[in-house]
Design an enzyme around this catalytic site. Structure first.
Site, PDB file in Angstrom:
ATOM      1  N   GLY A 195       0.831  -1.017   0.109  1.00 26.37           N
ATOM      2  CA  GLY A 195      -0.005   0.024   0.104  1.00 26.37           C
ATOM      3  C   GLY A 195       0.841   1.149   0.029  1.00 26.37           C
ATOM      4  O   GLY A 195       2.103   1.278   0.252  1.00 26.37           O
ATOM      5  N   CYS A 219       5.152  -6.259   1.366  1.00 25.42           N
ATOM      6  CA  CYS A 219       5.429  -4.731   0.947  1.00 25.42           C
ATOM      7  C   CYS A 219       5.185  -4.002   2.423  1.00 25.42           C
ATOM      8  O   CYS A 219       5.634  -4.237   3.738  1.00 25.42           O
ATOM      9  CB  CYS A 219       4.998  -4.164   0.007  1.00 25.42           C
ATOM     10  SG  CYS A 219       5.877  -2.721  -0.627  1.00 25.42           S
ATOM     11  N   TYR A 220       4.119  -3.187   2.224  1.00 25.88           N
ATOM     12  CA  TYR A 220       3.447  -2.494   3.326  1.00 25.88           C
ATOM     13  C   TYR A 220       2.985  -3.365   4.465  1.00 25.88           C
ATOM     14  O   TYR A 220       3.235  -3.215   5.685  1.00 25.88           O
ATOM     15  CB  TYR A 220       2.210  -1.393   2.998  1.00 25.88           C
ATOM     16  CG  TYR A 220       1.731  -0.833   3.934  1.00 25.88           C
ATOM     17  CD1 TYR A 220       2.262   0.361   4.404  1.00 25.88           C
ATOM     18  CD2 TYR A 220       0.553  -1.175   4.803  1.00 25.88           C
ATOM     19  CE1 TYR A 220       1.730   0.965   5.395  1.00 25.88           C
ATOM     20  CE2 TYR A 220      -0.183  -0.690   5.642  1.00 25.88           C
ATOM     21  CZ  TYR A 220       0.443   0.644   6.195  1.00 25.88           C
ATOM     22  OH  TYR A 220      -0.263   1.349   7.134  1.00 25.88           O
ATOM     23  N   HIS A 235       7.312  -8.122  -4.085  1.00 22.74           N
ATOM     24  CA  HIS A 235       5.795  -8.433  -4.588  1.00 22.74           C
ATOM     25  C   HIS A 235       5.958  -9.764  -5.459  1.00 22.74           C
ATOM     26  O   HIS A 235       6.221 -10.022  -6.439  1.00 22.74           O
ATOM     27  CB  HIS A 235       5.282  -7.345  -5.642  1.00 22.74           C
ATOM     28  CG  HIS A 235       5.191  -6.320  -4.897  1.00 22.74           C
ATOM     29  ND1 HIS A 235       3.900  -5.739  -4.499  1.00 22.74           N
ATOM     30  CD2 HIS A 235       5.991  -5.164  -4.443  1.00 22.74           C
ATOM     31  CE1 HIS A 235       3.987  -4.651  -3.658  1.00 22.74           C
ATOM     32  NE2 HIS A 235       5.160  -4.119  -3.859  1.00 22.74           N
ATOM     33  N   GLU A 254       3.443 -11.303  -6.261  1.00 21.33           N
ATOM     34  CA  GLU A 254       2.216 -11.462  -7.276  1.00 21.33           C
ATOM     35  C   GLU A 254       2.439 -11.048  -8.705  1.00 21.33           C
ATOM     36  O   GLU A 254       1.698 -11.384  -9.555  1.00 21.33           O
ATOM     37  CB  GLU A 254       0.920 -10.620  -6.725  1.00 21.33           C
ATOM     38  CG  GLU A 254       1.162  -9.072  -6.563  1.00 21.33           C
ATOM     39  CD  GLU A 254       1.925  -8.465  -5.385  1.00 21.33           C
ATOM     40  OE1 GLU A 254       2.598  -9.324  -4.884  1.00 21.33           O
ATOM     41  OE2 GLU A 254       1.955  -7.243  -5.291  1.00 21.33           O
ATOM     42  N   ASP A 305     -13.825  -7.088 -24.929  1.00 24.31           N
ATOM     43  CA  ASP A 305     -14.637  -7.091 -23.773  1.00 24.31           C
ATOM     44  C   ASP A 305     -16.157  -7.154 -24.215  1.00 24.31           C
ATOM     45  O   ASP A 305     -17.026  -8.094 -23.444  1.00 24.31           O
ATOM     46  CB  ASP A 305     -14.310  -6.194 -22.864  1.00 24.31           C
ATOM     47  CG  ASP A 305     -12.567  -6.001 -22.631  1.00 24.31           C
ATOM     48  OD1 ASP A 305     -12.170  -7.063 -22.676  1.00 24.31           O
ATOM     49  OD2 ASP A 305     -12.282  -4.918 -22.080  1.00 24.31           O
ATOM     50  N   LYS A 332      -8.118  -9.699 -18.989  1.00 21.13           N
ATOM     51  CA  LYS A 332      -7.979  -9.569 -20.582  1.00 21.13           C
ATOM     52  C   LYS A 332      -7.505 -10.874 -21.213  1.00 21.13           C
ATOM     53  O   LYS A 332      -8.371 -11.406 -22.025  1.00 21.13           O
ATOM     54  CB  LYS A 332      -7.149  -8.455 -21.029  1.00 21.13           C
ATOM     55  CG  LYS A 332      -7.489  -8.550 -22.770  1.00 21.13           C
ATOM     56  CD  LYS A 332      -8.617  -7.761 -23.136  1.00 21.13           C
ATOM     57  CE  LYS A 332      -8.495  -6.151 -23.130  1.00 21.13           C
ATOM     58  NZ  LYS A 332      -9.830  -5.356 -23.282  1.00 21.13           N
TER      59      LYS A 332
END
Ligand code: XMP
Length: 495
Positions: A51, A78-79, A164, A166, A223, A353
């Protein structure tokens, strides 16, 4: 289930995506409500996201310290690492801002880092850093710049990392998350998008629309086409598809639409945009104008629902969680007015996507649609810096057509390629005369999903050809520049 406590990091939603990819349900919570909800939901693990805040700021988001007594494994990212450290009595200090790749050097492995090589690439994005560990914690790894890149208290099953896992740039990120899932005692079952999975989405749509009518505005992009195809399978003829020509489309866009009602609303959009140059204001005006057209059409047909091709990154960048910042109001989410008589149906709201393309493929949509480059809902208005006028639109359309023709063979390798009307005039020379003309920028990007991107390393030969054609064939333009910025920090569209 895993709970993600969302502290507002731009990649926080990616954590849920990765956890869901491992077949585990993941629910995001705001920090303020987390303890109460965690007690109710009884998750098998808790992840604290990154964050933008600093733990020492007065208003920075935090959790109740009792969260650490629940005996549920915790992973801080992280945060999240800084908060765990701070709340449990360690020290956090303002560090040197670090953004980008780093090497994780493991000096004492843990269950979280099991199977990860001693040296591996990780992705950093932080200002503060951990300086002193809380009692009971050990250091597991460092980078060249920070000493506490990974820490843990194995006895309490609390793990924390500064990088991170992710994002795809962290080489063994997925393995680290898998290790955490195992620490939580859960079994990994990777999510697969197949016909059965799609049938469930269709059933959900049937349940929410029932016997009512819906309209869907196709934009020509993937989309909205996939959203319409899903809703058509669910409610058949009760879906009416329309194409609104906002006057902000590219050359030939309207021509490519078949079997849909085309509504010419160009004047309405341009009138509403007159004199407006602020990007967010432009996006909101366009969102409102779209809704006005939808509502007029719906009134005629008696439709109660509006189908939109909103996808997950649209939701996030229009501020999906309490502590994240609004990057831009994507017109089909943040740009829509609050008061609407139509109820939104957004079957792709949880998907990225690449997943949307996969769903489209399974539904039998042709590759010309599923592999099409994205085109933003607000159209060329966000590719014209400042006020949108007919003149600028005309110049931009001509330049863009040339770019598309020249890059036809590269389409598969690019996420998007387009031209931008920069509204910067510069001095040039035409024949023997001084010319004071427009500057067109070219943006060509490679990406896996809409959250991050690299500018494409197009050859000078092709750039030369595009530039020469634009300045020769569009007389108002006398300069062409190439955008060499990655996302982040720059977004893909200029506005
Ligand atoms: P940004 O500029 O946010 O773009 O980095 C990420 C991707 O989203 C597209 N985009 C939009 N799509 N409505 C849409 O449907 C919008 O308002 C919108 N704004 C940006 C953009 O073209 C890129 O592919």
């Amino acid at each position: 289930m895993i709970i993600l406590v969302d502290f507002g990091g731009q990649t926080a939603h990616l954590i849920s995506r990765r956890i869901r990819e491992l077949g585990i349900e993941c629910t995001a919570l705001d920090p303020e409500e987390s303890l109460q909800k965690i007690k109710e939901l009884k998750p098998k693990g808790i992840i604290f996201s990154g964050g933008p805040a600093s733990v020492y700021e007065k208003s920075s988001p935090t959790v109740d310290k009792k969260t650490f007594d629940l005996q549920v494994p915790i992973l801080g990212i992280c945060y999240g690492e800084q908060l765990i450290t701070y709340l449990l009595g360690g020290k956090v200090k303002p560090g040197k801002k670090e953004y980008g790749p780093a090497t994780l050097i493991i000096n004492k492995s843990s269950k979280l880092l099991k199977g990860i090589p001693e040296n591996s690439k990780v992705w950093m994005s932080h200002g503060d850093e951990v300086e002193g560990l809380p009692k009971g914690f050990v250091n597991n790894g460092k980078t060249q710049t920070i000493p506490h890149a990974a820490i843990s208290n194995e006895k309490k099953k609390i793990y924390a990392i500064q990088f991170h896992p992710e994002v795809i740039h962290t080489e063994f990120g997925m393995e680290i998350l898998e290790n955490f899932i195992k620490i939580c005692g859960l079994k990994i079952k990777k999510r697969i998008i197949n016909r059965e999975f799609i049938e469930n989405i269709i059933q959900d749509i049937k349940d929410s629309i029932g016997g009512d009518k819906a309209i869907c505005a196709l934009s020509g992009g993937v989309d909205s086409a996939v959203a319409a195809a899903l809703v058509r399978e669910a409610i058949g003829e009760n879906l009416q598809s329309i194409y609104i020509d906002s006057g902000l489309m590219r050359d030939g866009d309207a021509v490519n639409m078949r079997n849909v009602k085309i509504i010419d609303a160009g004047n309405q959009f341009l009138k509403a945009l007159k004199g407006v140059s602020d990007p967010e204001e432009k996006r909101k005006i366009i969102g409102k104008a779209f809704i006005e057209v939808f509502e007029t059409v719906a009134k005629k047909s008696g439709a109660k629902f509006l189908v939109q091709g909103t996808i997950y990154p649209d939701v996030i960048e229009s501020a999906g969680s309490k502590h994240s910042q609004v990057i831009k109001s994507h017109h089909n989410v943040g740009g829509l007015p609050k008061e609407m008589s139509l109820t939104l149906v957004e079957p792709l709201r949880n998907f990225y996507k690449d997943e949307v393309r996969q769903i489209g493929k399974i539904l039998g949509l042709p590759e010309s649609i599923t592999q099409r480059q994205p085109f933003p809902g607000p159209g060329l208005a966000v590719r014209i810096i400042g006020e949108v006028t007919e003149r600028k639109l005309e110049i931009l359309r001509k330049a863009d057509k040339i770019l598309q023709e020249e890059l036809r063979d590269y389409q598969d390798s690019l996420w998007q390629a387009f031209t931008v009307f920069t509204s910067i005039k510069t001095t040039g020379i035409r024949g023997d005369n001084r010319a004071y003309g427009e500057t067109i920028a070219i943006r060509a990007i490679e990406a896996k999903d809409a959250m991050s991107a690299n500018f494409a390393k197009l050859s000078y030969t092709i750039l030369d050809k595009i530039s020469t054609r634009i300045v020769n064939e569009v007389p108002q333009v006398n300069r062409v520049v190439y955008d060499i910025t990655n996302k982040p920090p720059a977004t893909m569209e200029w506005e």
